[in-house]
Design a protein around this motif. Structure first.
Motif, PDB file in Angstrom:
ATOM      1  N   VAL A  56       2.787   2.336   1.545  1.00 37.48           N
ATOM      2  CA  VAL A  56       3.786   2.149   2.607  1.00 37.48           C
ATOM      3  C   VAL A  56       4.747   1.066   2.138  1.00 37.48           C
ATOM      4  O   VAL A  56       4.396   0.253   1.286  1.00 37.48           O
ATOM      5  CB  VAL A  56       3.121   1.707   3.938  1.00 37.48           C
ATOM      6  N   PRO A  57       5.957   1.040   2.689  1.00 34.07           N
ATOM      7  CA  PRO A  57       6.870  -0.027   2.275  1.00 34.07           C
ATOM      8  C   PRO A  57       6.397  -1.390   2.765  1.00 34.07           C
ATOM      9  O   PRO A  57       5.754  -1.491   3.812  1.00 34.07           O
ATOM     10  CB  PRO A  57       8.198   0.349   2.943  1.00 34.07           C
ATOM     11  N   THR A  86       6.603  -2.816   6.791  1.00 36.99           N
ATOM     12  CA  THR A  86       6.744  -1.548   7.512  1.00 36.99           C
ATOM     13  C   THR A  86       6.321  -1.753   8.959  1.00 36.99           C
ATOM     14  O   THR A  86       5.933  -2.851   9.370  1.00 36.99           O
ATOM     15  CB  THR A  86       5.905  -0.442   6.838  1.00 36.99           C
ATOM     16  N   TRP A  87       6.424  -0.689   9.732  1.00 38.24           N
ATOM     17  CA  TRP A  87       5.922  -0.689  11.117  1.00 38.24           C
ATOM     18  C   TRP A  87       4.401  -0.817  11.036  1.00 38.24           C
ATOM     19  O   TRP A  87       3.746  -0.004  10.356  1.00 38.24           O
ATOM     20  CB  TRP A  87       6.336   0.638  11.753  1.00 38.24           C
ATOM     21  N   HIS A 105       1.822   2.074  11.027  1.00 35.00           N
ATOM     22  CA  HIS A 105       1.681   2.985   9.873  1.00 35.00           C
ATOM     23  C   HIS A 105       0.368   2.708   9.152  1.00 35.00           C
ATOM     24  O   HIS A 105      -0.380   3.622   8.812  1.00 35.00           O
ATOM     25  CB  HIS A 105       2.822   2.756   8.870  1.00 35.00           C
ATOM     26  N   TYR A 134       9.839  -3.113  -0.831  1.00 36.81           N
ATOM     27  CA  TYR A 134      10.968  -2.427  -0.211  1.00 36.81           C
ATOM     28  C   TYR A 134      12.140  -3.373   0.012  1.00 36.81           C
ATOM     29  O   TYR A 134      13.295  -2.960  -0.014  1.00 36.81           O
ATOM     30  CB  TYR A 134      10.545  -1.837   1.146  1.00 36.81           C
ATOM     31  N   HIS A 190      10.532   5.527   5.354  1.00 34.63           N
ATOM     32  CA  HIS A 190      11.308   5.629   6.602  1.00 34.63           C
ATOM     33  C   HIS A 190      12.566   6.437   6.280  1.00 34.63           C
ATOM     34  O   HIS A 190      13.332   6.051   5.386  1.00 34.63           O
ATOM     35  CB  HIS A 190      11.725   4.252   7.104  1.00 34.63           C
ATOM     36  N   HIS A 246      15.401   1.765   8.798  1.00 40.18           N
ATOM     37  CA  HIS A 246      14.098   1.215   8.416  1.00 40.18           C
ATOM     38  C   HIS A 246      13.626   0.135   9.413  1.00 40.18           C
ATOM     39  O   HIS A 246      14.369  -0.790   9.731  1.00 40.18           O
ATOM     40  CB  HIS A 246      14.175   0.627   7.000  1.00 40.18           C
TER      41      HIS A 246
END
Ligand code: LMR
Length: 402
Positions: free
Chosen positions: A129-130, A133-134, A137, A153, A182, A186
């Protein structure tokens, strides 16, 4: 004898976003400002009921529909219309019948189904995942059994996306990996990738057998409804097989209706039909079938050329309001002698301020300005009344850095 089966349990921490939003609701202070959750508020500080949604609900009420079960895969007309919205009406993959779309419980539900599909049926065990991130996730992927790590990211010093580091990190992945990205706007950084970078990501996906999962919760909030879907459409045009999740929460203002979709772009129509049977089997286990009302509203709007046009205008208007508030915050900060350098560059609902968790706590406790502890604030929560006080609070906190 009384049982104590649960006595060894310890409480889970509050969700970093929903928990702060709840804390805001119970704060008795006048003038409190909620910039925590990713929800679009109007100038009056309320979640708007879009006129097109109101009209669709009126029509639905007149039809006096009974409340039966939807099919496991959801409402056929919703699935079709939303697929067109995400991939474009003239998408070759769509016209060939190579895309399977199932209606889900919001974008989160789509991610959950995607994660289980990739893990249990395609054999992916690692996901990336970046960074950042959220938060959900990571939780969703771990809950599906993935070993999760992050790829770079964002360049915090530059306040911008870090495409070279991202590409290098994805290129270095050795085993086939689920790569979560995303699609637009983002969350939390507000920094998107250029088409050129997406093409390079496409090259990596093509070469190594990785599976991309593009999460698109904010279609229409970064640059425009079609522009925001460019990354998804580009990967589809390259003939890649991948997954995408989409949500009608933000762009229809249907947060509580939990209406979203998972799309699987396959190599053939036959493959798409097989994937549908698998996604259905997962949905049946998870929640049997999706909820009906929100999907009917979206289908009513998108299925009517006039309402659909009005909806596009409403989304453009929401996006422009957020852009105007971003500019207003930037100007107000300057008047206070402060600056968030990346603010004007960021897109979508959020600003990643660079404030630390302690600084966000001070904002909340001392100034009643609520953001997420990773430094994210929701620009869509600002209005002409609260932007001045919010800017003042942020500036005060920044000045204390010395
Ligand atoms: C957010 O990031 O604030 C939204 O996507 C709401 C949520 O579910 O966290």
């Amino acid at each position: 004898m009384a049982q104590h089966l649960f006595h060894a349990l310890t409480p889970m921490p509050d969700d970093p976003i929903m928990g702060i939003n709840q804390m805001f609701q119970t704060d008795p202070r006048e003038g409190k400002v909620n910039l925590s959750i990713g929800v679009f508020l109007n100038e009056a500080g309320k979640i708007p009921l879009l006129e097109v949604v109101e009209e669709a609900e009126k029509r639905l009420a007149e039809r006096r529909l009974a409340h039966g079960y939807l099919p496991i895969e959801g409402l056929a007309v919703y699935r079709d219309l939303v697929q067109g919205l995400v991939f474009g009406e003239s998408s070759p993959a769509r016209l060939d019948g190579r895309i399977t779309t199932v209606q889900t419980l919001g974008g989160t539900g789509a991610l959950r189904i995607a994660a289980r599909f990739a893990h249990d049926f395609l054999g992916f065990k690692r996901a990336v995942v970046p960074d950042p991130t959220w938060g959900n996730h990571i939780a969703i992927l771990k809950a599906a059994g993935f070993e999760v790590s992050a790829y770079p990211y964002y360049d915090r010093a530059a306040g911008d996306a870090a495409p070279e580091a991202l590409v290098a990190s994805l290129e270095a992945l050795e085993e086939p990996t689920l790569i979560l990205m995303h699609a637009c706007a983002h969350n939390p950084t507000g920094c998107d990738l250029t088409c050129e970078v997406w093409e390079r990501v496409g090259d990596i996906l093509e070469g190594k057998g990785h599976l991309a999962l593009l999460d698109m919760a904010y279609q229409g909030f970064a640059r425009g409804i079609d522009e925001d879907a460019e990354a998804i459409r580009m990967l589809a045009a390259r003939g890649l097989n991948f997954l995408a999740s989409s949500s009608s929460s933000k762009n229809f203002g249907l947060y509580g209706e939990r209406v979203g979709a998972l799309h699987a772009v396959c190599a053939s129509k036959q493959e798409a039909e097989t994937v549908l049977t698998i996604l259905k089997s997962i949905v049946r286990c998870e929640y049997s079938c999706p909820a009906e009302h929100g999907a009917r509203i979206v289908a009513e709007v998108l299925g009517d050329p006039e309402l659909s046009q009005q909806w596009r205008q409403a989304v453009d208007k929401m996006r422009r309001r957020v852009e105007a508030m971003r500019a207003e915050l930037s100007a107000a900060l300057k008047r206070e002698g402060a600056e968030i350098p990346a603010l004007d560059r960021q897109k979508g609902m959020f600003s990643f301020t660079g404030l630390t968790a302690d600084e966000m706590k001070t904002l909340r406790e001392e100034f009643a300005v609520y953001g997420v502890s990773n430094g994210r604030i929701c620009i869509a929560g600002l209005n002409l009344r609260n932007v001045g006080p919010a800017a003042h609070a942020i500036a005060e906190v920044l000045k204390r850095r010395g």
